[in-house]
Design a protein around this motif. Sequence first.
Motif, PDB file in Angstrom:
ATOM      1  N   PRO A   4       0.808  -1.228   0.000  1.00 33.12           N
ATOM      2  CA  PRO A   4       0.000   0.000   0.000  1.00 33.12           C
ATOM      3  C   PRO A   4       0.842   1.279   0.000  1.00 33.12           C
ATOM      4  CG  PRO A   4      -0.862  -1.536   1.613  1.00 33.12           C
ATOM      5  CD  PRO A   4       0.432  -2.104   1.116  1.00 33.12           C
ATOM      6  N   VAL A   5       1.971   1.265   0.703  1.00 35.22           N
ATOM      7  CA  VAL A   5       2.844   2.436   0.727  1.00 35.22           C
ATOM      8  C   VAL A   5       3.419   2.674  -0.662  1.00 35.22           C
ATOM      9  CG1 VAL A   5       4.983   3.375   1.677  1.00 35.22           C
ATOM     10  CG2 VAL A   5       3.379   2.192   3.176  1.00 35.22           C
ATOM     11  N   ALA A   6       3.840   1.608  -1.326  1.00 35.82           N
ATOM     12  CA  ALA A   6       4.400   1.741  -2.676  1.00 35.82           C
ATOM     13  C   ALA A   6       3.340   2.236  -3.653  1.00 35.82           C
ATOM     14  CB  ALA A   6       4.978   0.407  -3.138  1.00 35.82           C
ATOM     15  N   MET A  33       1.009   6.750  -6.848  1.00 37.42           N
ATOM     16  CA  MET A  33      -0.125   7.616  -7.176  1.00 37.42           C
ATOM     17  C   MET A  33       0.264   9.085  -7.045  1.00 37.42           C
ATOM     18  SD  MET A  33      -3.293   5.588  -5.365  1.00 37.42           S
ATOM     19  CE  MET A  33      -4.492   6.853  -5.733  1.00 37.42           C
ATOM     20  N   VAL A  34       0.994   9.413  -5.988  1.00 36.98           N
ATOM     21  CA  VAL A  34       1.400  10.799  -5.773  1.00 36.98           C
ATOM     22  C   VAL A  34       2.466  11.218  -6.785  1.00 36.98           C
ATOM     23  CG1 VAL A  34       2.586  12.334  -4.155  1.00 36.98           C
ATOM     24  CG2 VAL A  34       0.774  10.835  -3.342  1.00 36.98           C
ATOM     25  N   GLU A  35       3.422  10.361  -7.018  1.00 30.37           N
ATOM     26  CA  GLU A  35       4.532  10.696  -7.901  1.00 30.37           C
ATOM     27  C   GLU A  35       4.085  10.876  -9.348  1.00 30.37           C
ATOM     28  OE1 GLU A  35       8.369  11.746  -8.613  1.00 30.37           O
ATOM     29  OE2 GLU A  35       7.512  11.302  -6.649  1.00 30.37           O
ATOM     30  N   PRO A  37      -7.954  12.316  -7.286  1.00 33.67           N
ATOM     31  CA  PRO A  37      -9.132  13.102  -7.675  1.00 33.67           C
ATOM     32  C   PRO A  37      -8.736  14.529  -8.057  1.00 33.67           C
ATOM     33  CG  PRO A  37      -9.462  12.049  -5.543  1.00 33.67           C
ATOM     34  CD  PRO A  37      -8.038  11.819  -5.930  1.00 33.67           C
ATOM     35  N   GLU A  38      -9.628  15.188  -8.779  1.00 31.53           N
ATOM     36  CA  GLU A  38      -9.371  16.541  -9.269  1.00 31.53           C
ATOM     37  C   GLU A  38      -9.113  17.526  -8.135  1.00 31.53           C
ATOM     38  OE1 GLU A  38     -12.006  19.934 -11.411  1.00 31.53           O
ATOM     39  OE2 GLU A  38     -12.332  17.896 -12.066  1.00 31.53           O
ATOM     40  N   GLY A  39      -9.711  17.297  -6.992  1.00 33.26           N
ATOM     41  CA  GLY A  39      -9.504  18.184  -5.854  1.00 33.26           C
ATOM     42  C   GLY A  39     -10.529  19.293  -5.771  1.00 33.26           C
ATOM     43  N   ARG A  40     -11.486  19.324  -6.652  1.00 33.18           N
ATOM     44  CA  ARG A  40     -12.508  20.363  -6.649  1.00 33.18           C
ATOM     45  C   ARG A  40     -13.564  20.007  -5.613  1.00 33.18           C
ATOM     46  NH1 ARG A  40     -15.190  23.532 -11.187  1.00 33.18           N
ATOM     47  NH2 ARG A  40     -17.194  24.015 -10.287  1.00 33.18           N
TER      48      ARG A  40
END
Length: 186
Positions: A21-23, A28-30, A36-39
């Motif tokens: 899960p950490v990997a 996902m972040v990298e 998600p779009e963040g809206r």
Amino acid sequence: MTHAGRQRLKLLAFFAIFALPVAVAWGMVEWRIGIPEGRTAHGELQPSLPILSQWPLTAVEKDGEGDWLLAFDCPERCAERADRWWRLHRALGREADRVSRLRIGGGGEPLPGAALSQWTASPEWRSPHRLWILDPEGRPVLGYAPEVAASDVLDDLRRLLRLNPEPPMARYDQASSVVGGGTDGQ
């Protein structure tokens, strides 16, 4: 496979269960995959607008001192637009008493629960038929274009009210000051 080999395999599986899960999260972040779009708001943030007391308006009244305010500019077809925001206000249910409505412009009487004000001058940021949500201190939080869906405004308003809860005793404090006549303990 020997007993020691099975134990090593179990240990590797144990590490994989926690490391995988950490990997995945790091990936996902990298590489911005699955983020998600963040809206969260449907309206536009309005930090550059002045506070309500600096708007060029005739007298502005709110139902409650700590109320959020739905202010809408209504130069024409005010009955239709006012009804739309009145229905939205009613859709808030038990939270409706934390929100006041202000119609800016237009003729005729406002709908029940709404205040009426007029522009004394037209500021450069004004846009006809625009709707604003203002916090209890009069700061514009969100602005909406004329064609916004009422359900989008309702979602945003519910979220704002949920994230900014009313102090637990606020209703009782207001009621006691009205009942007691506001006489400061005399």
